[in-house]
Design a protein around this motif. Sequence first.
Motif, PDB file in Angstrom:
ATOM      1  N   ASN A 112      11.431 -17.508  46.352  1.00  0.00           N
ATOM      2  CA  ASN A 112      10.478 -16.649  45.652  1.00  0.00           C
ATOM      3  C   ASN A 112      11.159 -15.308  45.370  1.00  0.00           C
ATOM      4  N   PRO A 113      11.361 -14.938  44.099  1.00  0.00           N
ATOM      5  CA  PRO A 113      12.063 -13.683  43.790  1.00  0.00           C
ATOM      6  C   PRO A 113      11.383 -12.447  44.367  1.00  0.00           C
ATOM      7  N   GLN A 114      10.078 -12.490  44.556  1.00  0.00           N
ATOM      8  CA  GLN A 114       9.374 -11.339  45.113  1.00  0.00           C
ATOM      9  C   GLN A 114       9.744 -11.098  46.566  1.00  0.00           C
ATOM     10  N   LEU A 115      10.179 -12.149  47.273  1.00  0.00           N
ATOM     11  CA  LEU A 115      10.487 -12.038  48.696  1.00  0.00           C
ATOM     12  C   LEU A 115      11.989 -11.957  48.977  1.00  0.00           C
ATOM     13  N   ALA A 116      12.802 -12.497  48.075  1.00  0.00           N
ATOM     14  CA  ALA A 116      14.249 -12.556  48.340  1.00  0.00           C
ATOM     15  C   ALA A 116      15.040 -12.362  47.047  1.00  0.00           C
ATOM     16  N   LEU A 117      14.799 -11.247  46.363  1.00  0.00           N
ATOM     17  CA  LEU A 117      15.468 -10.994  45.091  1.00  0.00           C
ATOM     18  C   LEU A 117      16.996 -10.913  45.229  1.00  0.00           C
ATOM     19  N   PRO A 118      17.541 -10.249  46.280  1.00  0.00           N
ATOM     20  CA  PRO A 118      19.003 -10.234  46.419  1.00  0.00           C
ATOM     21  C   PRO A 118      19.602 -11.633  46.557  1.00  0.00           C
ATOM     22  N   THR A 119      18.887 -12.539  47.218  1.00  0.00           N
ATOM     23  CA  THR A 119      19.381 -13.906  47.366  1.00  0.00           C
ATOM     24  C   THR A 119      19.404 -14.618  46.017  1.00  0.00           C
ATOM     25  N   VAL A 120      18.389 -14.369  45.197  1.00  0.00           N
ATOM     26  CA  VAL A 120      18.362 -14.947  43.849  1.00  0.00           C
ATOM     27  C   VAL A 120      19.577 -14.471  43.060  1.00  0.00           C
ATOM     28  N   PHE A 121      19.871 -13.179  43.141  1.00  0.00           N
ATOM     29  CA  PHE A 121      21.028 -12.641  42.423  1.00  0.00           C
ATOM     30  C   PHE A 121      22.336 -13.223  42.968  1.00  0.00           C
ATOM     31  N   ALA A 122      22.439 -13.371  44.292  1.00  0.00           N
ATOM     32  CA  ALA A 122      23.654 -13.925  44.900  1.00  0.00           C
ATOM     33  C   ALA A 122      23.879 -15.367  44.447  1.00  0.00           C
ATOM     34  N   LEU A 123      22.808 -16.161  44.431  1.00  0.00           N
ATOM     35  CA  LEU A 123      22.929 -17.535  43.960  1.00  0.00           C
ATOM     36  C   LEU A 123      23.242 -17.572  42.470  1.00  0.00           C
ATOM     37  N   GLY A 124      22.704 -16.612  41.722  1.00  0.00           N
ATOM     38  CA  GLY A 124      23.037 -16.520  40.307  1.00  0.00           C
ATOM     39  C   GLY A 124      24.523 -16.280  40.093  1.00  0.00           C
ATOM     40  N   VAL A 125      25.120 -15.445  40.934  1.00  0.00           N
ATOM     41  CA  VAL A 125      26.561 -15.197  40.853  1.00  0.00           C
ATOM     42  C   VAL A 125      27.336 -16.475  41.172  1.00  0.00           C
TER      43      VAL A 125
END
Length: 456
Positions: A112-125
């Motif tokens: 959930n981007p609202q709860l773990a936005l940095p993780t979303v960005f890291a996986l995007g990288v």
Amino acid sequence: MQKQKLTWGEALKVYSRPKVLGMFFFGISAGLPYLLIFSTLTAWLRDYGVSRTTIGFSAWIGITFSIKFIWAPIIDTLGLPFLTRWMGKRRSWILVSQLGIAFGLFAMSRINPQLALPTVFALGVLVAFCSASQDVVIDAYRIEAVDKEFQGAMAAMYVFGYRVALLIAGAGALYIAEYASWSTAYLSMALLMGVGIITTLLVSEPDHYKAKAEGEVFQHEWVDRVLGSGTHGKVSEWFVRAVACPFIEFFQRNGRYAIVLLIFVGIYRVSDIAMGIMANPFYLDLGFSKDEIAQIGKLFGFVCTMLGAFLGGSMVVRFGILRPLILGAAMVAATNLLFAHLATLGPDKTWLAIAISADNISAGISNSVFIAFLSSLVNQSYTATQYALFSSLMTLPGKFISGFSGMVVDAQGYEEFFILVAILGIPAVLLACYIWWRGRDQEALERAQKQQVAPG
């Protein structure tokens, strides 16, 4: 006299060759992750209430594609333990890249981007890194898999597959998100990477060990110049041959004009890329539904893009590369003014269709012409590494600038943003004019030579 031409039936028959058909599925594998970490990701984040400034910074994930030339020589020359012996150098690197993409998309679907936005960005990288790596290897595979006469068909099938994948990852993901969830959308895209994985397992490894006499002589000469004559360490010699020589050759061949070419490669798509990061947030903020965006922005846009690509290819045949290059740069910049006008109207479907039609036709023309231009800059002895440099550089300035797009929109509004983006395209138009002026005589000579009867 003119050269004897193939009939349409003979020309089209090349598309039935297994390796050419395989490029369609490799195109799907390459195109699928791109929008999922670019415009589709921005729509997901905006739908979850992430600020536009933060969404703008997500564009920096795409910088990974712009620096792939850094590790391209490693992929181009080194093998993977065990896998390379089993599958070959190209197929093994493609498979590992595809598995990394599938894992990254699957992991993103669980968050959930609202709860773990940095993780979303890291996986995007992670997805961006694996996708950029896959691009490098597929380019090398395409060049090595068939003879030169079939390269046009290979490129055409790859682009077609890539565009289909963009449609799936754009409109398809939005439809799934609208009627199911964003989690289901990203999980579906992870599963679709199986198309590329199956293709990698089915195709044969190309013969990429063909001797290139000119390249070997050039590399040997520069190894001796840089390291001195005699015995050299394996690492240092590999670095000179695989990393230094492709860049040395380009600058030696073009002289000081190489700087002009690299600047032009870097700025040609600035206007297009800087606008793209804010497209979906713009549509949503204007009041369009995800369903309307998918229908008009993605499905209709896909048809217009393919039409533009066809027109661009036809223009290259008719007029050469340089004049259509100017037209493409001018059209891409000018179409941003249509979006500026749309920003003053609100959710008007007619004007949305007009703006998207013009934008996608312009993008199709400019992209097909620009790919032809980049291909003309490459030396066949260093195709993979040099093309990785050009394709990386062509997105780097635009990706960096687009990171500030959300700040501009928040501070000035969408209308001013699109006007500014149009202005950013002017330097590319001017430099395209200079390159045409400098190269028009050479291009005319090459076209005249092609019309002569082949010797012997």
